[in-house]
Design a protein around this motif. Structure first.
Motif, PDB file in Angstrom:
ATOM      1  N   ARG A  85      39.517 -28.686 -63.547  1.00  0.00           N
ATOM      2  CA  ARG A  85      40.888 -29.040 -64.047  1.00  0.00           C
ATOM      3  C   ARG A  85      41.761 -30.164 -63.363  1.00  0.00           C
ATOM      4  NH1 ARG A  85      41.307 -23.376 -64.529  1.00  0.00           N
ATOM      5  NH2 ARG A  85      42.640 -23.342 -62.642  1.00  0.00           N
ATOM      6  N   ASN A  88      57.739  -6.423 -54.905  1.00  0.00           N
ATOM      7  CA  ASN A  88      57.862  -6.968 -53.621  1.00  0.00           C
ATOM      8  C   ASN A  88      58.134  -6.091 -52.453  1.00  0.00           C
ATOM      9  OD1 ASN A  88      56.409  -9.732 -54.165  1.00  0.00           O
ATOM     10  ND2 ASN A  88      58.309 -10.252 -54.932  1.00  0.00           N
ATOM     11  N   ALA A 131      33.213  -7.249 -81.243  1.00  0.00           N
ATOM     12  CA  ALA A 131      34.363  -6.906 -82.146  1.00  0.00           C
ATOM     13  C   ALA A 131      34.399  -5.167 -82.255  1.00  0.00           C
ATOM     14  CB  ALA A 131      34.558  -7.637 -83.243  1.00  0.00           C
ATOM     15  N   GLU A 181      41.537  -7.924 -82.436  1.00  0.00           N
ATOM     16  CA  GLU A 181      41.667  -6.352 -83.207  1.00  0.00           C
ATOM     17  C   GLU A 181      42.664  -5.655 -83.046  1.00  0.00           C
ATOM     18  OE1 GLU A 181      38.651  -5.097 -84.289  1.00  0.00           O
ATOM     19  OE2 GLU A 181      37.884  -7.128 -83.945  1.00  0.00           O
ATOM     20  N   LEU A 184      38.140 -21.214 -62.235  1.00  0.00           N
ATOM     21  CA  LEU A 184      39.362 -20.587 -62.078  1.00  0.00           C
ATOM     22  C   LEU A 184      39.824 -20.929 -60.879  1.00  0.00           C
ATOM     23  CD1 LEU A 184      41.331 -18.410 -62.944  1.00  0.00           C
ATOM     24  CD2 LEU A 184      40.165 -16.551 -61.535  1.00  0.00           C
ATOM     25  N   GLY A 204      41.414  -7.550 -67.541  1.00  0.00           N
ATOM     26  CA  GLY A 204      40.071  -7.521 -66.962  1.00  0.00           C
ATOM     27  C   GLY A 204      39.092  -6.721 -67.678  1.00  0.00           C
ATOM     28  N   GLN A 258      36.790 -14.699 -73.137  1.00  0.00           N
ATOM     29  CA  GLN A 258      36.512 -13.356 -72.804  1.00  0.00           C
ATOM     30  C   GLN A 258      37.339 -12.614 -73.191  1.00  0.00           C
ATOM     31  OE1 GLN A 258      36.448 -14.374 -68.646  1.00  0.00           O
ATOM     32  NE2 GLN A 258      34.156 -15.033 -68.616  1.00  0.00           N
ATOM     33  N   ASN A 259      38.701 -13.018 -73.404  1.00  0.00           N
ATOM     34  CA  ASN A 259      39.748 -11.834 -73.749  1.00  0.00           C
ATOM     35  C   ASN A 259      40.333 -11.911 -75.160  1.00  0.00           C
ATOM     36  OD1 ASN A 259      39.959 -10.526 -71.569  1.00  0.00           O
ATOM     37  ND2 ASN A 259      41.557 -11.758 -70.586  1.00  0.00           N
ATOM     38  N   SER A 283      38.048   0.103 -69.282  1.00  0.00           N
ATOM     39  CA  SER A 283      37.583  -1.092 -68.929  1.00  0.00           C
ATOM     40  C   SER A 283      36.182  -1.105 -68.545  1.00  0.00           C
ATOM     41  CB  SER A 283      38.061  -1.611 -67.514  1.00  0.00           C
ATOM     42  OG  SER A 283      37.999  -2.611 -66.868  1.00  0.00           O
ATOM     43  N   PRO A 284      35.310  -2.290 -68.683  1.00  0.00           N
ATOM     44  CA  PRO A 284      35.965  -3.689 -69.243  1.00  0.00           C
ATOM     45  C   PRO A 284      36.303  -4.056 -70.544  1.00  0.00           C
ATOM     46  CG  PRO A 284      33.594  -3.857 -68.682  1.00  0.00           C
ATOM     47  CD  PRO A 284      33.841  -2.236 -68.671  1.00  0.00           C
ATOM     48  N   VAL A 285      36.752  -4.943 -70.828  1.00  0.00           N
ATOM     49  CA  VAL A 285      36.959  -5.539 -72.255  1.00  0.00           C
ATOM     50  C   VAL A 285      36.573  -6.519 -72.495  1.00  0.00           C
ATOM     51  CG1 VAL A 285      39.415  -4.393 -72.375  1.00  0.00           C
ATOM     52  CG2 VAL A 285      39.384  -6.912 -71.768  1.00  0.00           C
ATOM     53  N   TRP A 286      35.938  -7.385 -71.369  1.00  0.00           N
ATOM     54  CA  TRP A 286      35.201  -8.756 -71.879  1.00  0.00           C
ATOM     55  C   TRP A 286      33.768  -8.433 -72.064  1.00  0.00           C
ATOM     56  CZ3 TRP A 286      33.647 -12.041 -67.104  1.00  0.00           C
ATOM     57  CH2 TRP A 286      33.255 -10.905 -65.988  1.00  0.00           C
ATOM     58  N   PHE A 339      62.391  -2.300 -50.098  1.00  0.00           N
ATOM     59  CA  PHE A 339      63.350  -2.948 -51.043  1.00  0.00           C
ATOM     60  C   PHE A 339      62.404  -3.700 -52.138  1.00  0.00           C
ATOM     61  CE2 PHE A 339      65.909  -2.640 -47.146  1.00  0.00           C
ATOM     62  CZ  PHE A 339      66.885  -2.012 -47.328  1.00  0.00           C
TER      63      PHE A 339
END
Lengths: 379, 143
Positions: free
Chosen positions: A344, A126, A18, B95, A302, B143, B88-89, A11-14, B58
């Motif tokens: 949005r 959860n 290339a 690739e 976002l 991320g 961004q991704n 990380s990070p990938v952003w 649980f």
């Protein structure tokens, strides 16, 4: 979930070219397992899953004994820290007597399951929690039993206050209705600060519940926030100043009745003063609606924007012609020209009123609305 | 004594005392935490406390999909979660697609961007992949 096939990459990938992605990520190794990334992905697609993992089932894990001690108060305080069951500040030790006293704050049965939570929904499992477990955490936070219905309502929503995200998110809890006065929530001077016992302990109880009831905040395991967030200590408790606001309370705009007691949760990066924005105007030309619109257009798409206005700023906006939040939201949402709106939807714009009227300050931040719940149902 | 002077001696401001009526009550209700104070049950200052974490945790697990015996001749969807926006991704999935083309050319790959953002579901896409006979899915990135 350990059985789900994950491949971690460097990380990070952003923000990478290339070539960098190919070198650092695709041709690199999983930093957790050490295996080559692409080989691991192919293996995970082709290695048979166990018969057990092909069945629907309930798993259980022990979180230790039901009680700790007897021991000295000092040792128990240290034990809570070592077990990562606190926010590293001293707690009120949750003796059975104190928990029983806390449970008198609700008519609900102690063993009733209130909700469930995970460090990130859909990523971690959860955990569910009961009224009693919430009461234990409320005692630890120093809450008064009469705050318990508010804490239970927050818990019923099941939104974690400490997300595992490396974003370092925090939560805001908006409280509407007459209970604000009944339990002494501060919604005047310094309402977002540490100046009200109910505000401070309700917010802290939410954090402790997330740690102990939702398995959140275990650094390196269920918490990866890069910088962390100081608002995680007690969250952002926003009791609306309904009396001095020129507009309907937030809960009413969400469809609740004016006398209903309601909690609403927001998630995001937190709030800061608008005074620090390049769009802040500090002259006789102040136009707060335009200022809010300009700041909104600078926000990440976002989570949208949460604006926390003082009653005075809200009054100014009303005098500028925005006699309802809907009208103000419409203005902020519309693009300046014929281009596509910045957000949005209008739902990404939320406006609250709290604090005092002694100056023209207000806060904002990238936070989105999550959900509301009735407090009265938990009395 | 003047009330203001008395509060000052106690280290309290009049404002704090006025707006925090529950604080004094809460503190007084739990005197045994004070240094040297006796505890509720065990003598010698010892206390027993309840576990704030759940004693039994649980979680419902759903069955995992059967794995493929081989990827040859299969269609693998590369689904972008749209974390932080596709610009961004998306590069990492491209690739991965190039890697398959170079190293496992018998595998067909299809890149898709999930609707909404990384925290929203996209049932329409899962249906589309099933209808188009997708054999497997690689979902990323966070991320």
């Amino acid at each position: 979930m350990p059985e789900l096939p994950f491949t971690f990459v460097k990380s990070p990938v952003w923000g990478k070219t290339a070539d960098q992605l190919r070198h650092d990520v695709i041709d690199g190794s999983d930093p957790v397992t050490g295996k080559p990334v692409m080989q691991e992905i192919v293996d995970q697609l082709t290695t048979p899953v166990s018969a057990e993992d092909q069945t629907t089932r309930t798993i259980s894990q022990s979180a230790g004994p039901g009680t700790f001690g007897p021991d000295t108060a000092e040792s128990l305080q240290r034990m809570f820290i070592e077990k990562r069951m606190t926010d590293y500040l001293p707690i009120v030790l949750p003796t059975e007597e104190r928990v029983d006293a806390m449970l008198k704050g609700t008519s609900r049965k102690p063993d009733e399951v209130v909700g469930h939570m995970s460090p990130t929904p859909g990523v971690y499992e959860n955990w569910s929690y009961t009224v009693r477990q919430i009461a234990v955490n409320a005692v630890m936070a120093g809450a008064d039993p009469k705050y318990l219905p508010v804490i239970l309502a927050i818990a019923s929503i099941g939104k974690e206050s400490i997300s595992s995200s490396d974003n370092s998110f925090t939560e805001a809890v908006v409280i509407n209705g007459p209970i604000r006065d009944e339990i002494g929530l501060n919604y005047r001077i310094g309402s977002l600060g540490p100046f009200g016992h109910a505000n401070a302990t309700i917010g802290r109880a939410y954090t402790l519940l997330s740690i102990n009831g939702g398995n959140c905040g275990k650094v390196g395991e269920t918490y990866m926030g890069v910088i962390g967030n100081p608002m995680n200590y007690a969250n952002i408790i926003i009791a609306e100043n309904e009396k001095d606001s020129p507009w309907e309370p937030f809960s009413v705009r969400r469809g609740f009745k004016p006398n209903e007691n309601v909690v609403s949760i927001f998630e995001g990066w937190g709030v800061i003063s608008a005074k620090n924005s390049k769009h802040a105007v500090w002259s006789k030309d102040m136009n707060f609606a335009q200022e809010l619109k300009d700041i909104s257009n600078d926000q990440d798409q976002l989570f949208g924007i949460l604006a926390v206005l003082s009653p005075t700023v809200a009054d100014y906006m009303k005098s500028e012609g925005y006699d309802s939040v809907e009208k103000l939201t419409d203005f902020i949402f519309q693009s300046q020209d014929e281009s596509t709106p910045h957000f949005r939807s209008k739902a990404q714009i939320n406006i609250l009123v709290t604090g005092s009227s002694n100056n023209l300050y207000w806060d904002y931040g990238g936070m989105h609305y999550v959900k509301s719940a009735s407090i009265d149902e938990w009395s | 004594m003047d009330r203001r002077k008395m509060l000052a001696l106690l280290g309290l401001s009049p404002v704090l005392a006025a707006v925090s009526p529950t604080f004094a009550r809460t503190a007084a209700a739990f005197p045994e935490d004070a240094p040297g104070a006796s505890s509720c049950d065990s003598g010698n200052g010892a206390v027993s406390v309840l576990n704030p974490a759940i004693t039994t945790k649980f979680a419902e697990r759903v069955p995992l999909a059967p794995r493929l015996s081989t990827l040859d001749g299969k269609t693998i969807y590369l689904v972008d979660t749209d974390w932080g926006g596709m610009q961004q991704n998306n590069g990492i999935l491209e690739e991965i697609q190039k890697w398959f083309a170079q190293n496992m050319p018998a595998v067909k790959t299809v890149i898709k961007i999930k609707a909404g953002n990384f925290v929203t579901d996209d049932p329409g896409l899962w249906k589309e992949i099933a209808q188009n006979h997708g054999d497997g899915v690689i979902i990323g990135v966070a991320g």
